[in-house]
Motif scaffolding. Structure first.
Motif, PDB file in Angstrom:
ATOM      1  N   HIS A  65      19.251 -11.580  54.347  1.00 17.29           N
ATOM      2  CA  HIS A  65      20.115 -10.570  54.971  1.00 17.29           C
ATOM      3  C   HIS A  65      19.324  -9.810  56.041  1.00 17.29           C
ATOM      4  CE1 HIS A  65      22.913  -7.273  55.525  1.00 17.29           C
ATOM      5  NE2 HIS A  65      23.788  -7.903  54.767  1.00 17.29           N
ATOM      6  N   PRO A  66      19.859  -9.692  57.245  1.00 16.46           N
ATOM      7  CA  PRO A  66      19.109  -9.067  58.352  1.00 16.46           C
ATOM      8  C   PRO A  66      18.791  -7.595  58.141  1.00 16.46           C
ATOM      9  CG  PRO A  66      21.401  -9.446  58.983  1.00 16.46           C
ATOM     10  CD  PRO A  66      21.191 -10.165  57.689  1.00 16.46           C
ATOM     11  N   GLU A  67      19.492  -6.937  57.205  1.00 14.18           N
ATOM     12  CA  GLU A  67      19.275  -5.501  57.008  1.00 14.18           C
ATOM     13  C   GLU A  67      18.376  -5.186  55.816  1.00 14.18           C
ATOM     14  OE1 GLU A  67      23.274  -3.901  56.969  1.00 14.18           O
ATOM     15  OE2 GLU A  67      23.720  -5.070  58.766  1.00 14.18           O
ATOM     16  N   ARG A  68      17.814  -6.220  55.183  1.00 16.17           N
ATOM     17  CA  ARG A  68      16.842  -5.959  54.122  1.00 16.17           C
ATOM     18  C   ARG A  68      15.609  -5.280  54.720  1.00 16.17           C
ATOM     19  NH1 ARG A  68      17.405  -8.499  49.157  1.00 16.17           N
ATOM     20  NH2 ARG A  68      15.172  -8.511  48.704  1.00 16.17           N
ATOM     21  N   PRO A  69      14.906  -4.475  53.931  1.00 13.44           N
ATOM     22  CA  PRO A  69      13.686  -3.851  54.457  1.00 13.44           C
ATOM     23  C   PRO A  69      12.625  -4.899  54.779  1.00 13.44           C
ATOM     24  CG  PRO A  69      13.936  -3.408  52.095  1.00 13.44           C
ATOM     25  CD  PRO A  69      15.209  -4.027  52.562  1.00 13.44           C
ATOM     26  N   VAL A 153      -6.051  -5.068  48.145  1.00  9.77           N
ATOM     27  CA  VAL A 153      -5.219  -5.700  49.162  1.00  9.77           C
ATOM     28  C   VAL A 153      -3.779  -5.796  48.662  1.00  9.77           C
ATOM     29  CG1 VAL A 153      -4.840  -7.771  50.555  1.00  9.77           C
ATOM     30  CG2 VAL A 153      -7.175  -7.032  50.030  1.00  9.77           C
ATOM     31  N   ILE A 154      -2.854  -5.385  49.506  1.00  6.76           N
ATOM     32  CA  ILE A 154      -1.414  -5.501  49.225  1.00  6.76           C
ATOM     33  C   ILE A 154      -0.825  -6.437  50.276  1.00  6.76           C
ATOM     34  CG2 ILE A 154       0.792  -4.280  49.092  1.00  6.76           C
ATOM     35  CD1 ILE A 154      -0.868  -1.723  48.461  1.00  6.76           C
ATOM     36  N   THR A 155      -0.120  -7.479  49.846  1.00  8.83           N
ATOM     37  CA  THR A 155       0.524  -8.372  50.807  1.00  8.83           C
ATOM     38  C   THR A 155       2.027  -8.412  50.558  1.00  8.83           C
ATOM     39  OG1 THR A 155       0.218 -10.391  49.481  1.00  8.83           O
ATOM     40  CG2 THR A 155      -1.551  -9.800  51.000  1.00  8.83           C
ATOM     41  N   LEU A 156       2.776  -8.514  51.641  1.00 10.76           N
ATOM     42  CA  LEU A 156       4.235  -8.553  51.598  1.00 10.76           C
ATOM     43  C   LEU A 156       4.702  -9.851  52.256  1.00 10.76           C
ATOM     44  CD1 LEU A 156       4.874  -4.858  52.716  1.00 10.76           C
ATOM     45  CD2 LEU A 156       4.788  -5.730  50.375  1.00 10.76           C
ATOM     46  N   VAL A 192      -2.386  -7.634  45.174  1.00 13.81           N
ATOM     47  CA  VAL A 192      -0.997  -7.578  44.695  1.00 13.81           C
ATOM     48  C   VAL A 192      -0.082  -8.076  45.798  1.00 13.81           C
ATOM     49  CG1 VAL A 192       0.867  -6.107  43.851  1.00 13.81           C
ATOM     50  CG2 VAL A 192      -1.491  -5.639  43.164  1.00 13.81           C
ATOM     51  N   THR A 193       0.750  -9.031  45.465  1.00 10.67           N
ATOM     52  CA  THR A 193       1.692  -9.611  46.425  1.00 10.67           C
ATOM     53  C   THR A 193       3.117  -9.311  46.004  1.00 10.67           C
ATOM     54  OG1 THR A 193       0.289 -11.445  47.132  1.00 10.67           O
ATOM     55  CG2 THR A 193       2.638 -11.805  47.260  1.00 10.67           C
ATOM     56  N   THR A 194       3.984  -9.109  46.973  1.00  5.16           N
ATOM     57  CA  THR A 194       5.417  -9.000  46.692  1.00  5.16           C
ATOM     58  C   THR A 194       6.190  -9.942  47.605  1.00  5.16           C
ATOM     59  OG1 THR A 194       5.193  -6.656  46.126  1.00  5.16           O
ATOM     60  CG2 THR A 194       7.417  -7.488  46.509  1.00  5.16           C
ATOM     61  N   ILE A 195       7.067 -10.752  47.012  1.00  5.88           N
ATOM     62  CA  ILE A 195       8.014 -11.550  47.785  1.00  5.88           C
ATOM     63  C   ILE A 195       9.195 -10.629  48.048  1.00  5.88           C
ATOM     64  CG2 ILE A 195       9.248 -13.729  47.966  1.00  5.88           C
ATOM     65  CD1 ILE A 195       6.241 -14.023  47.311  1.00  5.88           C
ATOM     66  N   VAL A 196       9.307 -10.124  49.273  1.00  7.57           N
ATOM     67  CA  VAL A 196      10.324  -9.116  49.562  1.00  7.57           C
ATOM     68  C   VAL A 196      11.634  -9.720  50.054  1.00  7.57           C
ATOM     69  CG1 VAL A 196       8.634  -7.311  50.016  1.00  7.57           C
ATOM     70  CG2 VAL A 196       9.433  -8.731  51.895  1.00  7.57           C
ATOM     71  N   GLU A 217      14.418  -8.674  43.152  1.00  4.73           N
ATOM     72  CA  GLU A 217      15.428  -9.303  42.304  1.00  4.73           C
ATOM     73  C   GLU A 217      16.227 -10.402  43.006  1.00  4.73           C
ATOM     74  OE1 GLU A 217      19.376  -7.790  39.748  1.00  4.73           O
ATOM     75  OE2 GLU A 217      18.170  -6.375  40.928  1.00  4.73           O
ATOM     76  N   HIS A 218      16.527 -10.201  44.276  1.00  3.72           N
ATOM     77  CA  HIS A 218      17.345 -11.182  45.004  1.00  3.72           C
ATOM     78  C   HIS A 218      16.559 -11.899  46.089  1.00  3.72           C
ATOM     79  CE1 HIS A 218      20.664  -9.661  42.746  1.00  3.72           C
ATOM     80  NE2 HIS A 218      20.650  -8.481  43.331  1.00  3.72           N
ATOM     81  N   ALA A 219      15.235 -11.909  45.977  1.00  2.00           N
ATOM     82  CA  ALA A 219      14.405 -12.682  46.898  1.00  2.00           C
ATOM     83  C   ALA A 219      14.364 -14.140  46.434  1.00  2.00           C
ATOM     84  CB  ALA A 219      12.998 -12.101  46.947  1.00  2.00           C
TER      85      ALA A 219
END
Length: 318
Positions: A65-69, A153-156, A192-196, A217-219
């Protein structure tokens, strides 16, 4: 105005009715509060039912979705004093991967991630989040710096995959991805990684071989896009929905398989409906993960990271 996905048409129609009622009553001497309240209650139930039963294909649409952060939104909301550091010191700058020094909830860190862009101009500038070799070499440079100064390190992650262009291949795309993945695994500081949004192929893994892998949750997270998988296996994109199911791309599937460590809940209707709340929940999850590794020495962090990835797939083997 919010962009609605194909499966959200009933939601869009109901929200349209609520807006019409409010617009009609504006400046008139009658109360429609009860009618609006009933419709809002119905809308809440419809959102809850819809998002509780999303198919993998629908989750993929939400993830894109184009409006996700995006990276810039999250960094602006969750960190202070962000100082971007550009260039790989070998070839040039790649704006698909952004990274630098920042303070996350008062603690110094290095933060790196994919940026897809928010409009046509910025999407082209950031190459839709598809990194070239210099993007991954920049990530390696920043992780080296974090290791040297003892910074977490934090990765997104938010990419459909690494850029497959001829120039990228000529400059060593596969080698850059492999070295970036190796650097993640060898870090002596918490990672720490997050799949955003979308985590695609080696382009995602290159900065996601972490101690803790979080996932919205919806990634989605997969070795290849459903469209790419369908084009290879069935020679047609018409089977992309089947591929999405078979690939086990959802956070729920991946948590069961042990590929990720924790699911970060999203506001009802997806992160794009309440970006600030979604980013706050993500910040809490990252902070909790970093605190769980506080005081660990480099050798233990490397050993835990190694054991985590070697254990993946063990259930299937046994």
């Amino acid at each position: 105005m919010m962009t609605f996905l194909e499966f959200e048409k009933p939601i869009a129609e109901l929200e349209g009715k609520i807006r019409e009622l409010r617009s009609f009553s504006h400046g008139r001497d009658f109360d429609i509060g009860s009618e609006v309240g009933q419709l809002e209650g119905k809308l809440g139930r419809l959102l809850k039912d819809t998002y509780a039963n999303l198919t993998p294909w629908q989750k993929m649409q939400v993830a894109r979705h184009p409006e996700r952060p995006h990276f810039k939104d999250i960094v602006a909301h969750l960190t202070e004093d962000f100082t971007p550091l550009a260039g790989d010191r070998t070839f040039g700058e790649d704006e698909a991967v952004i990274g630098g020094l920042a303070r996350f909830r008062g603690e110094a860190c290095v933060i790196i991630g994919h940026e897809k862009g928010s409009d046509t101009e910025s999407r082209i500038r950031h190459n839709f989040g598809m990194a070239r070799p210099e993007g991954y070499r920049k990530a390696i440079r920043l992780m080296d710096m974090a290791d040297r100064f003892g910074l977490p390190v934090i990765t997104l992650v938010d990419t459909s995959g690494a850029y497959p262009g001829v120039g990228a291949e000529e400059r060593g795309q596969a080698e850059a991805i492999a070295r970036s993945t190796d650097k993640c695994l060898s870090l002596g500081v918490p990672l720490v990684t997050t799949i955003v949004g979308e985590g695609g192929s080696g382009g995602a893994v290159a900065i996601a071989a972490a101690n803790t892998v979080l996932m919205f949750e919806h990634a989605i997270y997969s070795v290849i896009s459903p469209e790419g998988c369908a084009s290879i296996l069935w020679r047609t994109n018409e089977k992309a929905k089947d591929a999405a199911t078979a690939l086990k791309i959802t956070a729920q599937d991946l948590l069961t398989l042990g590929v990720i460590d924790k699911i970060v809940a999203e506001p009802l209707g997806g992160a794009h409906r309440d970006r600030e709340r979604a980013m706050n929940m993500l910040g809490d999850a990252i902070e909790e993960s970093l605190k769980s590794m506080a005081g660990m020495d480099g050798e233990r962090l490397r050993r835990l990271r190694r054991e985590k990835f070697l254990a993946m797939g063990a259930k299937g083997i046994n």
